[in-house]
Design a protein around this motif. Structure first.
Motif, PDB file in Angstrom:
ATOM      1  N   UNK A 103       0.837  -1.212   0.000  1.00  0.00           N
ATOM      2  CA  UNK A 103       0.000   0.000   0.000  1.00  0.00           C
ATOM      3  C   UNK A 103       0.867   1.256   0.000  1.00  0.00           C
ATOM      4  N   UNK A 104       1.887   1.280   0.858  1.00  0.00           N
ATOM      5  CA  UNK A 104       2.761   2.453   0.925  1.00  0.00           C
ATOM      6  C   UNK A 104       3.503   2.679  -0.408  1.00  0.00           C
ATOM      7  N   UNK A 105       3.939   1.597  -1.032  1.00  0.00           N
ATOM      8  CA  UNK A 105       4.623   1.701  -2.324  1.00  0.00           C
ATOM      9  C   UNK A 105       3.670   2.212  -3.404  1.00  0.00           C
ATOM     10  N   UNK A 106       2.438   1.730  -3.414  1.00  0.00           N
ATOM     11  CA  UNK A 106       1.467   2.147  -4.421  1.00  0.00           C
ATOM     12  C   UNK A 106       1.089   3.620  -4.242  1.00  0.00           C
ATOM     13  N   UNK A 107       0.981   4.076  -3.014  1.00  0.00           N
ATOM     14  CA  UNK A 107       0.609   5.457  -2.762  1.00  0.00           C
ATOM     15  C   UNK A 107       1.787   6.409  -2.931  1.00  0.00           C
TER      16      UNK A 107
END
Length: 108
Positions: A103-107
Motif C-alpha cells: 500500500x505504501x509503495x502504491x501510494x
C-alpha cells in the motif's frame, strides 16, 4: 449452502449482476398464489470482470418455461474512452505481512 458460499469465496468469485426482472424462477400454485425466486446468477473472477468489463447478464422472460433465460452480452467499448478497472478490497489482505508495504509503495 454454507459450503457453497465458502467455495465461491475461496475461488474469488463475484456475482456480475444482471439487467432485467429480479426473479428468475416462478412457481404458480393453486388459487393464483405465486412463488418467485432468484435462482440463477453468473459468477466470475475479478480478472474476468476486468477483462470483460462491458459484459452484461440479461434475465429474459420466457412463456415456455418457469425459468428465465440468461443471456450474456458483450458490448463494445466506445472508441477513445477507457473504462476504469473495478477495485474491491479484501479484508483478508490485512493478514498478509506485505500488505502495508504494498500500500505504501502504491501510494508513494
Amino acid at each position: 449452502m454454507d459450503s457453497f458460499v465458502e467455495a465461491i469465496n475461496r475461488c474469488g468469485l463475484w456475482d456480475i449482476g444482471f439487467i432485467g426482472p429480479k426473479f428468475t424462477w416462478l412457481y404458480e400454485r393453486s388459487k393464483g398464489i405465486q412463488i418467485r425466486e432468484k435462482l440463477d446468477r453468473a459468477l466470475a473472477t475479478m480478472e474476468w470482470v476486468n477483462l470483460f468489463s462491458m459484459a452484461r447478464l440479461h434475465h429474459l422472460t420466457s412463456s415456455a418455461s418457469d425459468h428465465s433465460l440468461l443471456a450474456l452480452r458483450f458490448v463494445r467499448k466506445p472508441n477513445g474512452k477507457r473504462m476504469k478497472r473495478l477495485f474491491r478490497f479484501e479484508s483478508i489482505w490485512l493478514n498478509d505481512s506485505r500488505c502495508k508495504e504494498v500500500v505504501l509503495e502504491a501510494w508513494g
